[in-house]
Design a protein around this motif. Structure first.
Motif, PDB file in Angstrom:
ATOM      1  N   VAL A 131      65.442 -49.937  10.207  1.00  0.00           N
ATOM      2  CA  VAL A 131      66.821 -49.826  10.696  1.00  0.00           C
ATOM      3  C   VAL A 131      67.031 -50.786  11.861  1.00  0.00           C
ATOM      4  N   ALA A 132      68.196 -51.430  11.890  1.00  0.00           N
ATOM      5  CA  ALA A 132      68.551 -52.252  13.052  1.00  0.00           C
ATOM      6  C   ALA A 132      70.056 -52.219  13.255  1.00  0.00           C
ATOM      7  N   GLN A 133      70.423 -52.226  14.528  1.00  0.00           N
ATOM      8  CA  GLN A 133      71.835 -52.365  14.906  1.00  0.00           C
ATOM      9  C   GLN A 133      71.905 -53.553  15.855  1.00  0.00           C
ATOM     10  N   LYS A 134      72.915 -54.409  15.660  1.00  0.00           N
ATOM     11  CA  LYS A 134      73.019 -55.646  16.452  1.00  0.00           C
ATOM     12  C   LYS A 134      72.953 -55.343  17.950  1.00  0.00           C
ATOM     13  N   GLY A 135      72.042 -56.030  18.631  1.00  0.00           N
ATOM     14  CA  GLY A 135      71.906 -55.871  20.076  1.00  0.00           C
ATOM     15  C   GLY A 135      71.056 -54.699  20.530  1.00  0.00           C
ATOM     16  N   SER A 136      70.502 -53.941  19.551  1.00  0.00           N
ATOM     17  CA  SER A 136      69.756 -52.727  19.925  1.00  0.00           C
ATOM     18  C   SER A 136      68.307 -52.708  19.435  1.00  0.00           C
ATOM     19  N   GLY A 137      67.832 -53.815  18.854  1.00  0.00           N
ATOM     20  CA  GLY A 137      66.450 -53.858  18.376  1.00  0.00           C
ATOM     21  C   GLY A 137      66.289 -53.362  16.945  1.00  0.00           C
ATOM     22  N   ALA A 138      65.072 -53.510  16.428  1.00  0.00           N
ATOM     23  CA  ALA A 138      64.751 -53.086  15.058  1.00  0.00           C
ATOM     24  C   ALA A 138      63.692 -51.994  15.103  1.00  0.00           C
ATOM     25  N   PHE A 139      63.797 -51.038  14.189  1.00  0.00           N
ATOM     26  CA  PHE A 139      62.902 -49.878  14.190  1.00  0.00           C
ATOM     27  C   PHE A 139      62.409 -49.565  12.789  1.00  0.00           C
ATOM     28  N   LYS A 140      61.223 -48.994  12.732  1.00  0.00           N
ATOM     29  CA  LYS A 140      60.640 -48.571  11.457  1.00  0.00           C
ATOM     30  C   LYS A 140      60.291 -47.089  11.580  1.00  0.00           C
ATOM     31  N   TYR A 141      60.631 -46.333  10.540  1.00  0.00           N
ATOM     32  CA  TYR A 141      60.281 -44.915  10.512  1.00  0.00           C
ATOM     33  C   TYR A 141      59.216 -44.707   9.446  1.00  0.00           C
ATOM     34  N   SER A 142      58.041 -44.261   9.861  1.00  0.00           N
ATOM     35  CA  SER A 142      56.997 -43.906   8.885  1.00  0.00           C
ATOM     36  C   SER A 142      56.077 -42.877   9.515  1.00  0.00           C
ATOM     37  N   ASN A 143      55.372 -42.125   8.675  1.00  0.00           N
ATOM     38  CA  ASN A 143      54.525 -41.024   9.173  1.00  0.00           C
ATOM     39  C   ASN A 143      55.280 -40.126  10.156  1.00  0.00           C
ATOM     40  N   ASP A 144      56.538 -39.847   9.813  1.00  0.00           N
ATOM     41  CA  ASP A 144      57.373 -38.936  10.604  1.00  0.00           C
ATOM     42  C   ASP A 144      57.680 -39.393  12.022  1.00  0.00           C
ATOM     43  N   GLU A 145      57.549 -40.700  12.291  1.00  0.00           N
ATOM     44  CA  GLU A 145      57.994 -41.130  13.624  1.00  0.00           C
ATOM     45  C   GLU A 145      58.570 -42.543  13.619  1.00  0.00           C
ATOM     46  N   TRP A 146      59.419 -42.791  14.602  1.00  0.00           N
ATOM     47  CA  TRP A 146      60.058 -44.095  14.765  1.00  0.00           C
ATOM     48  C   TRP A 146      59.205 -44.979  15.666  1.00  0.00           C
ATOM     49  N   GLU A 147      59.146 -46.270  15.341  1.00  0.00           N
ATOM     50  CA  GLU A 147      58.533 -47.229  16.273  1.00  0.00           C
ATOM     51  C   GLU A 147      59.380 -48.487  16.308  1.00  0.00           C
ATOM     52  N   LYS A 148      59.432 -49.104  17.466  1.00  0.00           N
ATOM     53  CA  LYS A 148      60.170 -50.371  17.595  1.00  0.00           C
ATOM     54  C   LYS A 148      59.297 -51.454  16.957  1.00  0.00           C
ATOM     55  N   ILE A 149      59.901 -52.348  16.204  1.00  0.00           N
ATOM     56  CA  ILE A 149      59.109 -53.390  15.532  1.00  0.00           C
ATOM     57  C   ILE A 149      59.547 -54.777  15.991  1.00  0.00           C
ATOM     58  N   SER A 150      58.596 -55.715  15.911  1.00  0.00           N
ATOM     59  CA  SER A 150      58.937 -57.107  16.235  1.00  0.00           C
ATOM     60  C   SER A 150      58.011 -58.064  15.495  1.00  0.00           C
ATOM     61  N   VAL A 151      58.454 -59.302  15.413  1.00  0.00           N
ATOM     62  CA  VAL A 151      57.713 -60.341  14.671  1.00  0.00           C
ATOM     63  C   VAL A 151      56.496 -60.804  15.472  1.00  0.00           C
ATOM     64  N   THR A 152      55.610 -61.545  14.806  1.00  0.00           N
ATOM     65  CA  THR A 152      54.403 -62.058  15.471  1.00  0.00           C
ATOM     66  C   THR A 152      54.705 -63.358  16.226  1.00  0.00           C
ATOM     67  N   LYS A 153      53.716 -63.812  16.970  1.00  0.00           N
ATOM     68  CA  LYS A 153      53.850 -65.067  17.737  1.00  0.00           C
ATOM     69  C   LYS A 153      53.070 -66.207  17.075  1.00  0.00           C
ATOM     70  N   VAL A 154      52.733 -66.069  15.802  1.00  0.00           N
ATOM     71  CA  VAL A 154      51.980 -67.131  15.102  1.00  0.00           C
ATOM     72  C   VAL A 154      52.865 -68.361  14.945  1.00  0.00           C
ATOM     73  N   SER A 155      52.359 -69.524  15.401  1.00  0.00           N
ATOM     74  CA  SER A 155      53.179 -70.735  15.289  1.00  0.00           C
ATOM     75  C   SER A 155      52.498 -71.819  14.448  1.00  0.00           C
ATOM     76  N   ASP A 156      51.272 -71.542  14.018  1.00  0.00           N
ATOM     77  CA  ASP A 156      50.511 -72.501  13.214  1.00  0.00           C
ATOM     78  C   ASP A 156      50.753 -72.202  11.729  1.00  0.00           C
ATOM     79  N   LEU A 157      51.359 -73.170  11.024  1.00  0.00           N
ATOM     80  CA  LEU A 157      51.705 -72.940   9.621  1.00  0.00           C
ATOM     81  C   LEU A 157      50.513 -72.533   8.760  1.00  0.00           C
ATOM     82  N   SER A 158      49.361 -73.135   9.033  1.00  0.00           N
ATOM     83  CA  SER A 158      48.190 -72.844   8.192  1.00  0.00           C
ATOM     84  C   SER A 158      47.703 -71.398   8.371  1.00  0.00           C
ATOM     85  N   LYS A 159      48.094 -70.793   9.481  1.00  0.00           N
ATOM     86  CA  LYS A 159      47.682 -69.391   9.731  1.00  0.00           C
ATOM     87  C   LYS A 159      48.793 -68.400   9.357  1.00  0.00           C
TER      88      LYS A 159
END
Length: 271
Positions: A131-159
């Protein structure tokens, strides 16, 4: 399901979440029994789960006055005169549903002035929600709880862990992924590809097809953006919604943001 940890929720958020939750339950019931599949006029498959999910979602979303653009309904184009609309894919990954891979989702996006401001994706077999709402972050609900989610910092294409379509991966895409030097590639069904990138389990999703439609990406767009990633077409143009032509003409690129421009640069060399 406990309340989502967004403080300034717009009223449509709870409505969309309820619609996805109820539709997911109905889909799972059909999935666990015997069901028939049929072929639509465009050769794509449809099951009773698509239709039942669509009916449930429409009924719940009708609490609002926003028009609904759904994969399973005729588009009368009345939506074009409205600035706020719902975009719905009642069952994304019907082929995966039929093949019993478990990788199918329910997707609802809310669009305002051609941009997604809300995205809800349900993954019925795993009882998981993004779930996401503009300006409020993205969240994932699993195993009966919510957690805030975010992308990784990988910048190397080969990785870069890359995900792609199980049913529609073209030779052109396979060659391009190889050319980028990407070795870690996994085929996954439905919008779960964007869910994985948004929650830091992959870095890129590349598709060059012109067959993706607005309902295939509307919910995902808000989720990836709020998780810190990016979604554009393969030429780097931003994607807009509630257009007369619902096909994304130049494919879709979804990444953690850091490898985005490099992939576009390489893609443009092929054109």
């Amino acid at each position: 399901m406990k309340g989502i940890p967004i403080t300034d929720k717009i009223p449509e958020l709870e409505i969309a979440l309820k619609a996805v939750e109820m539709a997911s339950k109905a889909i799972l019931e059909i999935y666990q029994g015997d069901f028939e599949s049929f072929t639509k006029s465009d050769d794509s498959p449809i099951t009773e789960a698509d239709i039942k999910s669509n009916n449930i979602i429409k009924e719940i979303l009708s609490q609002t006055d926003h028009p609904i653009l759904s994969e399973e309904d005729k588009d009368d184009l009345n939506r074009l005169s409205e600035d706020t609309i719902w975009i719905v894919d009642p069952l994304d990954g019907t082929s995966d549903f039929i093949d019993k891979t478990g990788e199918f989702t329910v997707m609802i996006g809310l669009i305002k002035n051609k941009k997604p401001i809300l995205g809800v994706i349900g993954w019925p077999t795993e009882k998981t929600f993004f779930v996401a709402q503009k300006g409020s972050g993205a969240f994932k609900y699993s195993n009966d709880e919510w957690e805030k989610i975010s992308v990784t910092k990988v910048s190397d294409l080969s990785k870069c862990r890359t995900v792609g379509s199980r049913h529609h991966l073209s030779e052109k895409e396979k060659l391009f992924i190889k050319k980028l030097g990407i070795e870690d590639f996994t085929s996954i069904g439905s919008s779960l590809k964007v869910g994985k990138i948004s929650s830091g389990e992959a870095e890129a999703y590349i598709t060059t097809t012109n067959k993706m439609k607005e309902w295939d990406s509307a919910a995902s767009y808000c989720i990836i953006a709020e998780a810190g990633g990016r979604m554009t077409d393969m030429l780097g143009n931003d994607i807009t919604y509630n257009n007369k032509e619902v096909c994304h003409q130049n494919g879709i690129l979804v990444t953690n943001g850091l490898v985005h421009d490099k992939i576009i640069e390489e893609f443009k060399k092929l054109e």
